[in-house]
Scaffold this active site. Structure first.
Site, PDB file in Angstrom:
ATOM      1  N   ASP A  99      31.352 -48.676 -94.809  1.00 41.18           N
ATOM      2  CA  ASP A  99      30.164 -48.937 -93.999  1.00 41.18           C
ATOM      3  C   ASP A  99      28.951 -48.958 -94.926  1.00 41.18           C
ATOM      4  OD1 ASP A  99      29.805 -48.463 -90.642  1.00 41.18           O
ATOM      5  OD2 ASP A  99      27.996 -48.679 -91.862  1.00 41.18           O
ATOM      6  N   TYR A 132      23.555 -64.929 -83.074  1.00 39.34           N
ATOM      7  CA  TYR A 132      24.622 -63.915 -83.125  1.00 39.34           C
ATOM      8  C   TYR A 132      25.957 -64.517 -82.699  1.00 39.34           C
ATOM      9  CZ  TYR A 132      27.512 -60.045 -81.424  1.00 39.34           C
ATOM     10  OH  TYR A 132      28.566 -59.202 -81.173  1.00 39.34           O
ATOM     11  N   LYS A 142      29.331 -64.811 -85.044  1.00 34.75           N
ATOM     12  CA  LYS A 142      30.603 -64.158 -84.687  1.00 34.75           C
ATOM     13  C   LYS A 142      31.701 -65.205 -84.494  1.00 34.75           C
ATOM     14  CE  LYS A 142      31.515 -60.492 -84.184  1.00 34.75           C
ATOM     15  NZ  LYS A 142      31.991 -59.485 -85.187  1.00 34.75           N
TER      16      LYS A 142
HETATM   17  C1  UD2 Z   1      26.562 -59.624 -76.221  1.00 33.79           C
HETATM   18  C2  UD2 Z   1      28.020 -59.981 -75.922  1.00 33.79           C
HETATM   19  C3  UD2 Z   1      28.901 -58.751 -76.176  1.00 33.79           C
HETATM   20  C4  UD2 Z   1      28.647 -58.151 -77.568  1.00 33.79           C
HETATM   21  C5  UD2 Z   1      27.159 -57.858 -77.715  1.00 33.79           C
HETATM   22  C6  UD2 Z   1      26.756 -57.326 -79.068  1.00 33.79           C
HETATM   23  C7  UD2 Z   1      27.818 -61.586 -74.043  1.00 33.79           C
HETATM   24  C8  UD2 Z   1      28.068 -61.850 -72.605  1.00 33.79           C
HETATM   25  N1  UD2 Z   1      28.156 -60.362 -74.525  1.00 33.79           N
HETATM   26  O1  UD2 Z   1      26.174 -58.659 -75.304  1.00 33.79           O
HETATM   27  O2  UD2 Z   1      30.270 -59.108 -76.020  1.00 33.79           O
HETATM   28  O3  UD2 Z   1      29.103 -59.043 -78.564  1.00 33.79           O
HETATM   29  O4  UD2 Z   1      26.405 -59.060 -77.520  1.00 33.79           O
HETATM   30  O5  UD2 Z   1      27.212 -56.045 -79.252  1.00 33.79           O
HETATM   31  O6  UD2 Z   1      27.349 -62.442 -74.773  1.00 33.79           O
HETATM   32  N2  UD2 Z   1      19.359 -55.596 -70.977  1.00 33.79           N
HETATM   33  C9  UD2 Z   1      18.385 -55.046 -70.149  1.00 33.79           C
HETATM   34  N3  UD2 Z   1      17.652 -53.991 -70.626  1.00 33.79           N
HETATM   35  C10 UD2 Z   1      17.847 -53.466 -71.874  1.00 33.79           C
HETATM   36  C11 UD2 Z   1      18.846 -54.027 -72.707  1.00 33.79           C
HETATM   37  C12 UD2 Z   1      19.574 -55.100 -72.229  1.00 33.79           C
HETATM   38  O7  UD2 Z   1      18.172 -55.504 -69.021  1.00 33.79           O
HETATM   39  O8  UD2 Z   1      17.146 -52.504 -72.238  1.00 33.79           O
HETATM   40  C13 UD2 Z   1      20.160 -56.706 -70.445  1.00 33.79           C
HETATM   41  C14 UD2 Z   1      20.225 -57.908 -71.368  1.00 33.79           C
HETATM   42  O9  UD2 Z   1      19.130 -58.765 -71.162  1.00 33.79           O
HETATM   43  C15 UD2 Z   1      21.563 -58.524 -70.922  1.00 33.79           C
HETATM   44  C16 UD2 Z   1      22.404 -57.298 -70.518  1.00 33.79           C
HETATM   45  O10 UD2 Z   1      21.485 -56.240 -70.305  1.00 33.79           O
HETATM   46  O11 UD2 Z   1      21.383 -59.351 -69.795  1.00 33.79           O
HETATM   47  C17 UD2 Z   1      23.373 -56.864 -71.605  1.00 33.79           C
HETATM   48  O12 UD2 Z   1      22.675 -56.790 -72.841  1.00 33.79           O
HETATM   49  P1  UD2 Z   1      23.320 -56.159 -74.161  1.00 33.79           P
HETATM   50  O13 UD2 Z   1      22.343 -56.314 -75.277  1.00 33.79           O
HETATM   51  O14 UD2 Z   1      23.867 -54.826 -73.884  1.00 33.79           O
HETATM   52  O15 UD2 Z   1      24.597 -57.068 -74.422  1.00 33.79           O
HETATM   53  P2  UD2 Z   1      24.852 -58.692 -74.396  1.00 33.79           P
HETATM   54  O16 UD2 Z   1      25.284 -59.075 -73.032  1.00 33.79           O
HETATM   55  O17 UD2 Z   1      23.786 -59.426 -75.098  1.00 33.79           O
END
Ligand code: UD2
Length: 315
Positions: free
Chosen positions: A32, A142, A146
Site C-alpha cells: 500500500d 474513474y 477502472k
Molecule cells: C461508484 C461505483 C461503485 C464504486 C465507487 C467507488 C456506481 C453505481 N458505483 O460509487 O461501484 O466503484 O464508485 O468506490 O458507479 N452521495 C450523497 N451524499 C454524500 C456522498 C454521496 O448523496 O455525502 C450520493 C452520491 O451522489 C451517489 C450515491 O450517494 O448518488 C453513492 O455515492 P458514492 O460516492 O458512495 O458511490 P458511487 O455510487 O459513486
C-alpha cells in the site's frame, strides 16, 4: 514466501480480504502507498508481510509480486468525484498501476490475478439489472480508468495465457471503510455523521438507488475467484453484488432507526458523473463461482453502524 499478494492492503477491501486469508492460516503479503489506505487498517494483520510501495513504480510492483501465486488487486483511488477533480491522478493510480501489476505478475510467474472492477463501468443505462453482456458505457474518469483495468486483465488472459478474473463490485460498504474524506463512500459518511448527530447531505433528490454490497460478500467472492477452475473463470467479468437495491432516501430512514438520528437530511445539487440507478444481475457469479450473498443490506448496515458506534474508523 507469501502465496497471496493483496494490493491496497491498508484499504477497506484489501484489509478485509487479508484478514480472511490470515484467518485461514494462509501466507499473505500486502502492499500500500497510504494515499487512501490507513495504517490503522493494518492492526490485527500483524502476520501479513507488509511492503510500503507505490504501484505506479514498476520496481515496487516487482518486489510485491516476487514469489507470489495469486494477486488480489484492490489498490485504487476509489471515487467518482475525486476523478472528476483529478482525472490524471485517477488514471495513474487505477489504470497505469493495474498495467504495472500485470506486467510484474507475469514476469514473476504469478498464476492468477483477481481484479477489483467497478459497477461504474455500466454507466447510466436505464436497463436494470445490469448484466455483463451489456456494453460498458463509463461516464466518469474513474469509471474509464477502472474499465481500462478490466480490459488489461482480459488482454493478459488472451495474449499471455495468464489467469485473470474481474469481479465488478457494486458499492461495497462495511467496517473499516474510511468515513473521514470528502471522497468517502456514502454509507461510511452517513453512518459516522448521523451517529454524531450531524445531518447527512444527499446529492440530488435521494431517489437514486444502489445495490449496496456488504464487505463479507465481496471477500467471499474473492476467495471463490482465487480457487475456481481456470477454464471457467479466466478472462471473465462477474458482477459482485446482492441483486437488490435501495434508494438513498430509504437508506436514510433505516439509518435513522439504527443510529437514533432524529434530524432531516440536507438536499444539495446532484453530483457530476453520478449514476442514477444501479442494480446487479448476479447469475454469472452464481454459475461460475458458486457465489451468493452471505449478508443482506439491512444486516450489513446494522453491523456497520455498530462498528462506527464503537468509535472505530477515527484517526
Ligand atoms: C461508484 C461505483 C461503485 C464504486 C465507487 C467507488 C456506481 C453505481 N458505483 O460509487 O461501484 O466503484 O464508485 O468506490 O458507479 N452521495 C450523497 N451524499 C454524500 C456522498 C454521496 O448523496 O455525502 C450520493 C452520491 O451522489 C451517489 C450515491 O450517494 O448518488 C453513492 O455515492 P458514492 O460516492 O458512495 O458511490 P458511487 O455510487 O459513486
Amino acid at each position: 514466501m507469501a502465496k497471496y499478494l493483496i494490493t491496497g492492503a491498508a484499504g477497506f477491501i484489501g484489509r478485509s480480504i487479508a484478514a480472511a486469508l490470515l484467518a485461514r492460516g494462509e501466507s499473505v503479503r500486502g502492499v500500500d502507498n497510504f494515499i487512501t489506505g490507513k495504517r490503522a487498517n493494518l492492526i490485527g494483520l500483524e502476520k501479513m508481510e507488509f511492503l510500503e510501495g507505490d504501484l505506479t513504480r514498476p520496481e515496487d510492483c516487482a518486489r510485491a509480486c516476487a514469489g507470489v501465486e495469486v494477486v488480489f488487486h484492490e489498490a485504487a483511488l476509489a471515487s467518482v468525484p475525486r476523478s472528476v477533480a483529478d482525472p490524471a491522478g485517477t488514471h495513474l493510480h487505477c489504470a497505469t498501476a493495474t498495467l504495472n501489476v500485470l506486467i510484474a505478475a507475469r514476469q514473476a510467474g504469478v498464476r492468477r490475478v483477481v481484479y477489483a472492477g467497478s459497477s461504474s463501468a455500466y454507466g447510466d443505462t436505464p436497463t436494470l439489472p445490469k448484466h455483463e453482456e451489456m456494453l460498458p458505457n463509463p461516464i466518469s474518469p474513474y469509471a474509464v480508468a477502472k474499465l481500462a483495468g478490466e480490459h488489461y486483465m482480459q488482454a493478459f488472459a488472451r495474449v499471455y495465457g495468464m489467469e485473470t478474473v474481474v469481479l465488478r463490485y457494486f458499492n461495497v460498504f462495511g467496517p473499516h471503510q474510511d468515513p473521514t474524506s470528502q471522497y468517502s463512500g456514502v454509507l461510511a459518511k452517513f453512518c459516522r455523521g448521523m451517529l454524531a448527530g450531524e445531518p447527512p447531505t444527499i446529492f440530488g433528490d435521494g431517489e437514486q438507488s444502489r445495490d449496496f454490497t456488504y464487505i463479507d460478500n465481496v471477500v467471499h467472492a474473492n476467495l471463490l475467484a482465487a480457487v475456481a477452475d481456470a477454464s471457467r473463470v479466466s478472462g471473465q467479468v462477474m458482477n459482485t453484488a446482492t441483486g437488490s437495491r435501495v434508494t438513498l432516501n430509504q437508506t436514510f430512514r433505516i439509518l435513522c432507526e439504527l443510529t437514533g438520528f432524529q434530524g432531516k437530511p440536507v438536499y444539495a445539487e446532484p453530483r457530476a458523473g453520478d449514476i442514477r440507478d444501479s442494480l446487479a444481475d448476479i447469475h454469472r457469479a452464481e454459475r461460475l463461482l458458486g457465489y451468493g450473498p452471505l449478508v443482506n443490506f439491512e444486516e450489513g448496515l446494522k453491523r456497520t453502524v455498530e462498528w462506527y458506534r464503537q468509535g472505530s474508523g477515527e484517526e
